[in-house]
Design an enzyme around this catalytic site. Structure first.
Site, short mmCIF file in Angstrom:
data_model
loop_
_atom_site.label_atom_id
_atom_site.label_comp_id
_atom_site.label_asym_id
_atom_site.label_seq_id
_atom_site.Cartn_x
_atom_site.Cartn_y
_atom_site.Cartn_z
N PHE A 181 0.81 -1.23 0.00
CA PHE A 181 0.00 0.00 0.00
C PHE A 181 0.83 1.27 0.00
O PHE A 181 0.47 2.27 0.61
CB PHE A 181 -0.96 0.00 1.20
N CYS A 182 1.98 1.22 -0.69
CA CYS A 182 2.87 2.39 -0.78
C CYS A 182 3.28 2.89 0.60
O CYS A 182 3.42 4.08 0.83
CB CYS A 182 2.21 3.51 -1.58
N ASN A 183 3.45 1.96 1.53
CA ASN A 183 3.88 2.31 2.88
C ASN A 183 4.84 1.24 3.37
O ASN A 183 4.49 0.39 4.19
CB ASN A 183 2.68 2.43 3.81
#
Length: 837
Positions: free
Chosen positions: A414-416
């Protein structure tokens, strides 16, 4: 209690403090989100869904209104500009702030907002003599935040990752004023809500960092600015910028509304805006520049300065309808927060209690708490499923199976990466080895050496339903649980007894609104004021005295005139003059330039009954109260609109008036009135006035006065210009007077003599001339029919050498000790004092 019983609506109601938004929520979902029928859409943290009414209203808007490039000055461009400015106000109002404190810079999304800030922040490079700026960010941050590091590293700016545990470190005692002379700018970034786990970080951290009470600010001298990444948070939670005055807040609107996409904003605290530096300048951002010399002056307005080129104005206009639909369906962001948290908490409780037949848990959930409160947890449940032996089931398998059941989830990191590493226990070395094994962000390689590379995320939006939760939980039980399905009743009971607080410290404060002042007209007195320096009508030949012949009020801005003989004066001008206005569906003021039929609406003020009557041919007469009743405020919307460039605060006058106006004008519109507790000052304060005169919804000044002799001169010019070919119909004097829409009409003066007056006294009331009135094409609208003509604008322009000035503005002067009557009467004599050159 077995699993199927726990999946019942009755069981859900015991866990959810508030579900739906009143009325029949099921019907609303079926009407507004029919395209999602049969689908459990659980990816709202990525993009929420838009209601059908939003699109209908938006397409009706852009299909019936002509919107041009806001950088031009033609009517279609002016409409666009006004509407975009209206949207800026609505965005700020949504976050409980105003343009006095924050500016809205529209961008293509949250990432673009972050990039803009990174390129504009005044990073100070490290030198041998002093330390430079620090770029600090919470490790639980989106890639787009961490990506700022790519720019700062080239500038020799130190990038410092901070774990959530480190952030809670309080500062030791510091010597007050120790860094008064150190203004090195530092930037600290953290998410209001983790897009990975839904964890909400304290908004109080904003002030803590700014005041250097928290690590790392407590250890580093300089001036600290805070970037609060609110993209995930504001989709379902209320952000009150009065409580947490972050310096920079990037947002994406599709996460809140679903539509429009490709539009975001950077909210910038005005106190921090001045330190931003911009290198590139595109169309609209320059106040002046030279193409042959390195000379450039940036635009003064913050939004203009940073919005390169033409903004995506049609998408910005769509936000008006997005706000309308959101509040119409839900009532408030607070309601959304309780609704979505209830769904997430119920899902978490059952999923975390669900067990295989052998008693092993079905899911490993990645969360810091146990969904105790919407203050600390957003509507996101992040997890990996486990088989009966405790091994991770790859997220790609879960995703594929979910698709077969029409369940839409999100998988991966999740781009984290920071949060993913922390929760899944992935070390830096492991991550690098995963890359060598072929795994990259966004692919379907969910396991490397039996260890997960990511997880599954379900997230809820304001239109999510209990049936979505039920479908998802039954899917997990059917596809991934070794039978018989069991529930850890002990754990479930503990979760049930945990209190889920629905009260937030960041809610909008209640607005206190005072009663409007009850203005009463004074009785007319026969005495007349004589003052040295004023020319009285008696000094002229008999019959040539300056006289006030007509008094007009325009209760509703741009609607028809109401002629009166004796009328009280209020603090804003003639009592009830321009106290109301009509706005379109976007909250933009309608004028006769945009809607000529406004002139056919004939409002009448009836003082004895304290009512404003709305009349028009073919319509039943309706009324609205004259006074701004404070008891109605709880049921009325506070609106922010613009009048002549000024932002004004108004109250909505209700659905009956809105329906009446919409039926007559043939477009959605509403009647609003200026709030009684709102003050708007005249832009150019008279030099001799102690305080700036207060205005109603007028454009420039409290009163507008015209001279019958000036009208007659223009009328004669119109007659002489007509050639019998393509000419307008001859207008009589009274018709021309109505077109100039003055409050006061006088007689006895020479044509345009009033232009040379500095002061005058009408009856017993003293005025100062505040300037001449510049005219526009609106005087070409026949006030009896609503048709447009070229005259009298052509003749006026010819006579005035293109300046088209006609009539003078007046401001009421009330000297101390004045005891004159607070009323104007037709027939009163006038004393005038010319300018002293």
């Amino acid at each position: 209690m077995d699993f199927h019983t726990l999946c019942s609506f009755e069981s859900f109601q015991q866990c959810c403090s508030q579900y739906g938004y009143g009325g029949n929520f099921r019907d609303v979902v079926e009407q507004e989100f029919r395209r999602s029928k049969g689908v459990a859409y659980l990816d709202h943290a990525a993009a929420t869904l838009y209601p059908e009414s939003l699109l209908r209203d938006y397409f009706r808007d852009i299909s019936t209104n002509l919107y041009g490039n806001p950088h031009s000055h033609n009517p279609s461009s002016s409409l666009t500009y006004d509407t975009v400015e209206r949207v800026r106000d609505r965005v700020l109002q949504h976050f409980n702030t105003t343009s006095k404190e924050y500016s809205v810079i529209f961008t293509s999304g949250c990432t673009a907002a972050l990039k803009l800030l990174a390129e504009s922040f005044p990073w100070s490079s490290e030198t041998e003599r002093e330390a430079g700026s620090f770029f600090c960010y919470l490790t639980d941050s989106h890639t787009s935040v961490v990506g700022i590091r790519g720019l700062t590293s080239a500038l020799r700016v130190v990038a410092l990752p901070v774990s959530p545990q480190e952030l809670t470190t309080m500062a030791k005692d510091r010597v007050q004023g120790e860094d008064v002379f150190c203004q090195t700018p530092h930037l600290f970034c953290y998410p209001a809500q983790s897009n990975f786990s839904g964890r909400k970080y304290p908004l109080s951290h904003v002030r803590g960092i700014q005041a250097r009470h928290l690590y790392p600010a407590c250890d580093l001298r300089g001036r600290w600015f805070v970037l609060l990444d609110a993209a995930s948070y504001v989709s379902c939670s209320s952000l009150n910028l009065q409580v947490c005055p972050a310096d920079f807040i990037p947002i994406s609107f599709y996460k809140i509304f679903g539509f429009p996409t490709g539009l975001g904003a950077l909210l910038v605290r005005n106190d921090a805006a001045g330190m931003l530096k911009k290198s590139y300048f595109g169309g609209g951002t320059a106040a002046a520049y030279l193409s042959g010399e390195d000379y450039y002056v940036q635009a003064k307005n913050i939004s203009d300065r940073f919005e390169d080129g033409t903004a995506s104005f049609l998408e910005i206009i769509a936000l008006n309808h997005a706000f309308d639909s959101l509040y119409r369906i839900t009532g408030s962001i607070h309601n959304i927060q309780l609704h979505t948290f209830g769904l997430a908490r119920y899902t978490y409780m059952l999923l975390s209690s669900l067990c295989h037949g052998n008693g092993r848990p079905v899911a490993q959930i990645y969360t810091e708490g146990q969904f105790e409160s919407p203050i600390t947890q957003g509507p996101i449940v992040n997890f990996n499923l486990l088989d009966s032996s405790g091994q991770i089931i790859g997220y790609s398998q879960v995703d594929r199976m979910a698709s077969l059941y029409n369940i839409h989830v999100r998988t991966g990191c999740f781009c984290n990466t920071g949060a993913c590493q922390a929760f899944l226990g992935i070390t830096n070395q492991q991550l690098k080895r995963n890359l060598q094994a072929g795994h990259v962000c966004g692919d379907n390689m969910d396991l490397v050496d039996g260890q997960p590379t990511g997880s599954v995320r379900v997230s809820f939006g304001y239109m999510s339903t209990f049936e979505d939760c039920q479908k998802f939980l039954k899917f997990v039980a059917e596809c991934f649980v070794e039978k018989p399905v069991t529930v850890d009743q002990v754990r479930l009971q503990k979760l049930k007894t945990a209190r889920a607080s629905s009260e937030g410290s960041d809610e909008h404060p209640s607005v206190e609104i005072s009663n409007g002042e009850n203005h009463k007209g004074a009785e007319k007195k026969s005495s007349e004021v004589s003052q040295n320096g004023f020319r009285h009508g008696d000094s002229k030949s008999p019959g040539e005295a300056y006289t006030l012949t007509n008094i007009y009020i325009y209760p509703i801005k741009s609607c028809g005139a109401y002629e009166v003989h004796d009328w009280p004066l209020g603090p804003l001008g003639l009592l009830y003059d321009r106290g109301w206005m009509v706005v379109n569906q976007n909250g933009v003021c309608l004028s006769q330039k945009r809607e000529t039929r406004l002139c056919l609406i004939r409002p009448q003020v009836h003082l004895p009954s304290k009512k404003l009557f709305l009349q028009a041919s073919g319509m039943d007469t309706i009324s609205v109260p004259l006074e701004d009743d404070v008891r109605l405020h709880t049921n009325s919307r506070v609106c922010h609109s613009k009048v002549c460039g000024d932002r004004v605060e108004t109250m909505d006058c209700g659905d009956e008036a809105a329906s009446w106006l919409s039926d007559f004008l043939g477009q959605p519109c509403r009647l609003i009135r200026q709030r009684s507790d709102y003050t708007r000052e005249m832009k150019r304060r008279p030099a001799e006035a102690a305080d700036s005169p207060l205005l109603s919804l007028v454009n420039e000044a409290q009163y507008l006065m015209i001279n019958r002799a000036s009208v007659k001169l223009i009328q004669d010019l119109m007659s002489s210009r007509q050639d019998g070919c393509e000419s307008d119909q001859l207008l009589d004097t009274q018709s021309v007077i109505r077109r100039f829409r003055a409050n006061l009409v006088i007689t006895g003066a020479e044509p345009f003599e009033e232009d040379n007056w500095s002061h005058l006294i009408i009856g017993n009331t003293r005025f100062m001339v505040a300037g001449q009135c510049g005219r526009c094409q609106m005087i070409g609208i026949d006030q009896d029919t609503g048709t447009k003509t070229k005259e009298p604008l052509f003749s006026l322009s010819a006579y005035r050498a293109g300046k088209v000035m006609f009539g003078v503005y007046l401001s009421h002067l009330s000297p101390e000790g004045s005891t004159g009557p607070n009323v104007l009467s037709a027939g009163s004599l006038i004393q005038a004092e010319p300018h002293k050159y």
